[in-house]
Design a protein around this motif. Structure first.
Motif, PDB file in Angstrom:
ATOM      1  N   SER A 104      26.163  29.726 -11.695  1.00 32.05           N
ATOM      2  CA  SER A 104      24.950  30.438 -11.267  1.00 32.05           C
ATOM      3  C   SER A 104      25.199  31.167  -9.964  1.00 32.05           C
ATOM      4  O   SER A 104      26.025  30.734  -9.144  1.00 32.05           O
ATOM      5  CB  SER A 104      23.782  29.464 -11.089  1.00 32.05           C
ATOM      6  OG  SER A 104      22.623  30.147 -10.642  1.00 32.05           O
ATOM      7  N   ASP A 106      22.986  31.260  -7.738  1.00 35.48           N
ATOM      8  CA  ASP A 106      22.283  30.422  -6.772  1.00 35.48           C
ATOM      9  C   ASP A 106      22.656  28.966  -7.047  1.00 35.48           C
ATOM     10  O   ASP A 106      22.280  28.412  -8.077  1.00 35.48           O
ATOM     11  CB  ASP A 106      20.767  30.619  -6.911  1.00 35.48           C
ATOM     12  CG  ASP A 106      19.980  29.907  -5.824  1.00 35.48           C
ATOM     13  OD1 ASP A 106      20.453  28.868  -5.341  1.00 35.48           O
ATOM     14  OD2 ASP A 106      18.891  30.389  -5.466  1.00 35.48           O
ATOM     15  N   ILE A 133      28.520  38.253  -8.672  1.00 32.73           N
ATOM     16  CA  ILE A 133      28.045  36.993  -8.098  1.00 32.73           C
ATOM     17  C   ILE A 133      28.998  36.425  -7.051  1.00 32.73           C
ATOM     18  O   ILE A 133      28.844  35.289  -6.612  1.00 32.73           O
ATOM     19  CB  ILE A 133      27.779  35.934  -9.187  1.00 32.73           C
ATOM     20  CG1 ILE A 133      29.081  35.480  -9.853  1.00 32.73           C
ATOM     21  CG2 ILE A 133      26.793  36.437 -10.218  1.00 32.73           C
ATOM     22  CD1 ILE A 133      28.894  34.255 -10.731  1.00 32.73           C
ATOM     23  N   TRP A 246      16.829  33.734 -11.380  1.00 35.49           N
ATOM     24  CA  TRP A 246      18.262  33.847 -11.079  1.00 35.49           C
ATOM     25  C   TRP A 246      19.039  33.198 -12.223  1.00 35.49           C
ATOM     26  O   TRP A 246      18.525  32.368 -12.963  1.00 35.49           O
ATOM     27  CB  TRP A 246      18.628  33.213  -9.736  1.00 35.49           C
ATOM     28  CG  TRP A 246      18.420  31.735  -9.628  1.00 35.49           C
ATOM     29  CD1 TRP A 246      19.266  30.738 -10.026  1.00 35.49           C
ATOM     30  CD2 TRP A 246      17.275  31.071  -9.061  1.00 35.49           C
ATOM     31  NE1 TRP A 246      18.735  29.497  -9.760  1.00 35.49           N
ATOM     32  CE2 TRP A 246      17.510  29.673  -9.154  1.00 35.49           C
ATOM     33  CE3 TRP A 246      16.088  31.517  -8.467  1.00 35.49           C
ATOM     34  CZ2 TRP A 246      16.596  28.725  -8.690  1.00 35.49           C
ATOM     35  CZ3 TRP A 246      15.188  30.572  -8.022  1.00 35.49           C
ATOM     36  CH2 TRP A 246      15.439  29.199  -8.124  1.00 35.49           C
ATOM     37  N   GLU A 247      20.284  33.601 -12.373  1.00 29.90           N
ATOM     38  CA  GLU A 247      21.146  33.107 -13.452  1.00 29.90           C
ATOM     39  C   GLU A 247      22.608  33.263 -13.041  1.00 29.90           C
ATOM     40  O   GLU A 247      22.918  33.858 -12.004  1.00 29.90           O
ATOM     41  CB  GLU A 247      20.923  33.908 -14.744  1.00 29.90           C
ATOM     42  CG  GLU A 247      19.622  33.637 -15.461  1.00 29.90           C
ATOM     43  CD  GLU A 247      19.632  32.337 -16.253  1.00 29.90           C
ATOM     44  OE1 GLU A 247      20.685  31.664 -16.272  1.00 29.90           O
ATOM     45  OE2 GLU A 247      18.599  32.005 -16.859  1.00 29.90           O
ATOM     46  N   VAL A 268      19.461  39.777 -13.149  1.00 27.02           N
ATOM     47  CA  VAL A 268      19.848  38.816 -12.116  1.00 27.02           C
ATOM     48  C   VAL A 268      21.231  38.241 -12.426  1.00 27.02           C
ATOM     49  O   VAL A 268      21.697  38.268 -13.560  1.00 27.02           O
ATOM     50  CB  VAL A 268      18.813  37.676 -12.012  1.00 27.02           C
ATOM     51  CG1 VAL A 268      17.467  38.220 -11.557  1.00 27.02           C
ATOM     52  CG2 VAL A 268      18.656  36.942 -13.349  1.00 27.02           C
ATOM     53  N   GLY A 269      21.892  37.688 -11.397  1.00 30.75           N
ATOM     54  CA  GLY A 269      23.200  37.077 -11.587  1.00 30.75           C
ATOM     55  C   GLY A 269      24.210  38.046 -12.156  1.00 30.75           C
ATOM     56  O   GLY A 269      24.305  39.204 -11.733  1.00 30.75           O
TER      57      GLY A 269
END
Length: 333
Positions: A104, A106, A133, A246-247, A268-269
């Motif tokens: 992830s 995050d 990322i 998030w991902e 995201v991500g």
């Protein structure tokens, strides 16, 4: 149901058995995919521990014993707690090699990021899903390897549900943002004939049930719980919706692509490294409802995007190629 667990299972399942003996050791109490691991003859052990200090000390002892008993040479630590455990183990056994995958963009908190950064000298290499990322706590000699999927498992020839079906697959947690899907469904219910199926379980289940009751859309929105047969669920649906906050690189997007299913997702991500306006509906949250309407109103366009995504998944995200790239790294250590 978790994507990280699916990645671990695929790596174990499709690795070269003549060259690698693979063991899966889970630290927490989550066991949704345990039956799948065991049915595929993957040696799997679950320690069933919490995040308490006492359990953490027990985990260190049990993992260290497991490594000695099974003559482990490489630890591939998936997510934050396992990399912390693996790093401590290396202090006792410096010869062991460590690979880290976070799964992830995050990893939970700034403190976790600092801890993972501080542990960089104790691991050999990091694997990340895309350049998008990369953060300070990853090693400079990282490798970019995307997730993968077994195409033949998802490319099924079965009938779709009679009523147009949006499907969401994932843990019922804040990050997956199911709340916005239910709110959108409540607004669109009077204008369009469709259903929203949400597969997964988690601590927000009761809250989501109350929200569905409040909007009086029980006939439209269905909480399915954990579903084992994801390929059939996807192939019977008409569109995957993923409004995540998030991902990393969600396995479910690859599964949907392998099923030729249109996808609406937040950018995201690592998702923008896979999805674009040609093969999907990449949508900020404020535009998510408009994208769902667009899919409902233009089946031809959405099906075309699904086929374009399928071709991409088939070409670049085949699980056998992904596993082979991991094996190259293992052999180099």
């Amino acid at each position: 149901m978790g994507g990280a667990e699916k990645v671990v299972m695929d790596l174990a399942l499709y690795s070269n058995k003549e060259e690698f003996n693979t063991y899966v050791l889970a630290l927490s109490k989550r066991d949704e995919l345990l039956d799948d691991f065991l049915e595929n003859n993957i040696s799997t052990n679950i320690l069933n521990k919490s995040n308490s200090l006492i359990d953490f000390m027990v985990i260190i002892r049990e993992v260290n014993r497991f490594i000695k008993t099974n003559n482990i040479d490489i630890i591939h630590a998936h997510m934050t707690h396992p990399i912390i455990v693996a790093s401590i183990i290396k202090l006792f056994k410096p010869s062991i090699k460590i690979v880290y995958t976070s799964h992830s963009i995050d990893i939970g908190s700034k403190i976790r990021e600092i801890i993972v950064w501080a542990l960089k000298p104790l691991r050999e290499i990091d694997i990340i899903f895309s350049k998008g990322i990369i953060k300070f706590f990853y090693k400079k000699n990282h490798k970019i390897i995307p997730n993968g999927v077994k195409i033949s498992k998802y490319n099924l020839k079965i009938n779709k549900n009679k009523k147009f079906t949006f499907v969401s697959i994932g843990r019922l947690e804040v990050v997956k943002n199911h709340k916005i899907l239910i709110e959108i469904a409540a607004r669109l219910k009077g204008e369009f004939d469709f259903e929203l199926h949400i597969a997964g379980d988690g601590y927000l289940k009761e809250n989501l049930e109350k929200l569905i009751d409040r909007y009086k859309i029980n006939d439209c929105v269905k909480l399915l719980g954990n579903i084992k047969d994801i390929p059939t669920l996807l192939n019977k649906s008409h569109c995957l919706v993923l409004p995540s906050l998030w991902e990393g690189m969600p396995i479910v997007i690859l599964e949907a692509g392998a099923s030729s299913l249109p996808v609406i997702s937040t950018p995201v991500g690592s998702i923008p490294s896979l999805l674009n306006d040609q093969n999907s509906y990449i949508s900020e949250l404020k535009l998510f409802e408009s994208s769902m309407i667009r899919v409902l109103e233009d089946a031809e366009e959405s099906q075309k995007k699904g086929l374009i995504l399928f071709d991409l998944i088939k070409k670049k995200y085949n699980i056998n190629k992904v596993v082979a790239r991991h094996e190259v790294i293992y052999k180099m250590l």
